[in-house]
Design an enzyme around this catalytic site. Structure first.
Site, mmCIF file in Angstrom:
data_model
loop_
_atom_site.group_PDB
_atom_site.id
_atom_site.type_symbol
_atom_site.label_atom_id
_atom_site.label_comp_id
_atom_site.label_asym_id
_atom_site.label_seq_id
_atom_site.Cartn_x
_atom_site.Cartn_y
_atom_site.Cartn_z
ATOM 1 N N ALA A 123 -9.221 4.868 -22.477
ATOM 2 C CA ALA A 123 -10.482 4.415 -22.816
ATOM 3 C C ALA A 123 -10.999 5.037 -24.321
ATOM 4 C CB ALA A 123 -11.565 5.133 -21.814
ATOM 5 N N HIS B 92 -11.120 9.669 -38.744
ATOM 6 C CA HIS B 92 -9.416 9.350 -38.667
ATOM 7 C C HIS B 92 -8.853 9.725 -39.712
ATOM 8 C CE1 HIS B 92 -8.902 6.818 -34.793
ATOM 9 N NE2 HIS B 92 -10.245 6.670 -34.528
#
Length: 185
Positions: A16, A58
């Protein structure tokens, strides 16, 4: 995990949103002890500050010696050009599928076949990060259903050819290859 001298692997990491998929993929790549190329599939949009912040988070998490390539469309072509020893992290398939949503069905089928062929023929380790989009309500709009169906079908096809598949959920990493049985269709 494999060492530098062993055959390449295809690894699928799915789960998810915000489940830790990317972090797990990064850990797997680090354990391989090979040069890593991080393949970002997102388009940068300087007007979307929240999106830029996600991309920045990220980037901050990755080691500075990793290469980063931004490849929003031509994944198969890129995979075909990479040679050992190398590990690719492709993050993420959901973003890549959304980039390809304007393709008609025959073009999408060819795009998918090209990706699967490049993965099967690749001589480098490839870790693919994919969002599980099909666990919720059926989207109310055609484009949402198209996205969910294309991504779900692609994850299933990659899962069949993957050497290892992981599900990241609820703060846990599940090795589906050890816990489950492969569906061959």
């Amino acid at each position: 995990m494999n060492d530098k001298s062993s055959a390449r692997q295809i690894i699928l990491v799915t789960g998810a949103a915000r489940s830790g998929k990317s972090e797990w993929a990064e850990q797997l790549a680090t354990q391989m002890d090979k040069p890593v190329t991080y393949v970002a599939t997102a388009y940068r949009d300087p007007t979307d500050l929240e999106w830029q912040e996600r991309i920045n988070q990220h980037c901050l998490r990755r080691p500075p010696h990793w290469q980063t390539w931004e490849i929003p469309l031509q994944l198969a072509t890129m995979i075909n050009k990479v040679s050992p020893p190398r590990c690719l992290i492709i993050d993420s398939l959901g973003t890549w599928v959304s980039n390809c949503l304007e393709e008609d069905d025959p073009t999408w089928e060819q795009t998918t076949m090209n990706l699967l062929t490049s993965l099967k023929q690749s001589s480098v380790d490839v870790i693919l990060v994919a969002e599980e989009a099909g666990w919720g309500v059926v989207p109310a709009y055609p484009i949402g259903r198209l996205f969910r169906d294309r991504l779900g079908h692609l994850i299933r096809q990659i899962g069949i050819i993957a050497d290892v598949a992981y599900l990241v959920t609820g703060g846990h990493i599940l090795n589906l290859s050890q816990l489950g049985q492969r569906l061959n269709h």
